[in-house]
Design an enzyme around this catalytic site. Structure first.
Site: not given
Length: 373
Positions: A120-121, A26
């Site tokens: 983003d993850e 993350d």
């Protein structure tokens, strides 16, 4: 979360896939961190990615802004009140997607089994593919180091035997941290956790659980599955499995998303005429999710649930996909004219969605870089 890292006893219900090695990575305050990296004048300052004004919302907030209580999806007007010194920056999703692809390339050095959740993850299955490294922990550390050294950004990681535990672990030592939950450590990691950290436990569910005397995972473990189901229905069944760290879902590489949507249960039952502001809010939320993945949809869906729990859906297929949140909201609001219910009908839930998704990028490989759930 700032929680403990490991434990010693193994729960009886957690073992089905203890041979799996899953890493959840993350990125830390991704959009805001990219802005701070690319503009040195923003470093150390409270940065809010998003527009100003009554209809704008926060897409992301730097850790400096989060200290004031600013969070993503918060109305920008509230963010301004909480942090008058905040620097507002318009989002640049094309740039964020480009950086996300660089992060994805780093992942691919260690495994081809990558399931992105957003820009983003992502989950990585490193059970057998580890880029020559011996352990999943070593993979997670190598990825974090590469992101730091090559992209000048930071990421947090969780390492565990399934997706649920890995995702919970990646939150444990943010920002720029790692947490490893080994099979024998599951109980010590899970039992003290407040239930709000579990996926699907939002504020309303948390209030309901609190009323039942359930505050932590340990409180849930003290109940039988039958009792939880009696109290909470399917939510109780899911909560029971989460409390024991059970998650059978495999990491699914390149899973194509077919739709995107957002919905909200209203605090009060409302008439049809009063729904427009709530439709607009859900359209904005849906649009943000779609933008993060780099796509839009040519079919707009309006979902309503009446006070007596009847579900209604109306949809409209468009010649061209909406190009803004305002257009999506306008299309969804127009569907109110097709609801066809008596004026006395009250509604308890509003949702807005898009299907027939298409990439907003010209790159024919863009399908591989979509936002996935």
């Amino acid at each position: 979360m700032g929680r403990q890292k490991q434990g010693t006893s193994e729960p009886t219900a957690q073992a089905a896939h203890s041979e799996r090695r899953i890493v959840h990575v993350d990125m830390d305050a991704f959009y805001a961190s990219v802005e701070q990296r690319d503009d040195p004048s923003l470093r150390g300052r409270p940065v809010v990615v998003g527009g100003r004004g009554a209809r704008s919302v926060v897409a992301a907030a730097s850790y400096e802004a989060r200290r004031f209580g600013v969070r993503s999806a918060m109305p920008s007007t509230r963010a301004e009140r909480l942090c008058p010194e905040a620097v507002f920056v318009a989002p640049d999703f094309a740039r964020y997607r480009a950086v996300s692809q660089q992060v994805r390339a780093i992942f691919a050095r260690y495994t081809p089994i990558i399931e992105p959740l957003s820009l983003d993850e992502a989950y990585l299955d490193v059970t057998t593919h580890r880029g020559g490294l011996e352990t999943a922990t070593a993979v997670a550390e190598a990825i974090r180091s590469a992101i730091r050294d090559e992209l000048h950004l930071t990421a947090s990681a969780g390492v565990a035997t399934n997706k649920l535990l890995a995702k919970l672990a990646s939150d444990a030592n943010k920002p720029d941290g790692i947490c490893v939950v080994r099979p024998q450590a599951v109980d010590r990691f899970l039992l003290p956790l407040p239930l709000r950290y579990l996926p699907g436990v939002g504020p309303k569910t948390q209030q309901r659980l609190s009323a039942l005397g359930l505050q932590t995972v340990a409180d849930v473990r003290a109940q039988s599955e039958a009792q939880l189901i009696e109290w909470l229905g399917r939510t109780g069944e899911r909560l029971f499995q989460q409390a024991y760290g059970i998650d059978e879902r495999p990491v699914q590489a390149e899973r194509i998303r077919k739709s995107v949507s957002a919905e909200d249960t209203l605090s009060d039952d409302l008439s049809l005429e009063a729904l427009a502001p709530h439709i607009t809010a859900m359209a904005e939320k849906t649009w943000r999710t779609a933008q993060r993945g780099g796509y839009s949809g040519r079919t707009v869906i309006l979902k309503l649930k009446t006070a007596d729990f009847r579900i209604l859906t109306r949809h409209s297929s468009l010649g061209t996909a909406p190009t803004s949140a305002d257009e999506l909201a306008e299309c969804a609001t127009a569907l109110l004219d097709r609801v066809g219910m008596p004026a006395s009908t009250r509604f308890r839930l509003v949702g807005v969605g898009m299907t027939n998704l298409q990439s907003t990028e010209q790159d024919p490989q863009a399908e591989q870089h979509r936002l996935f759930d």
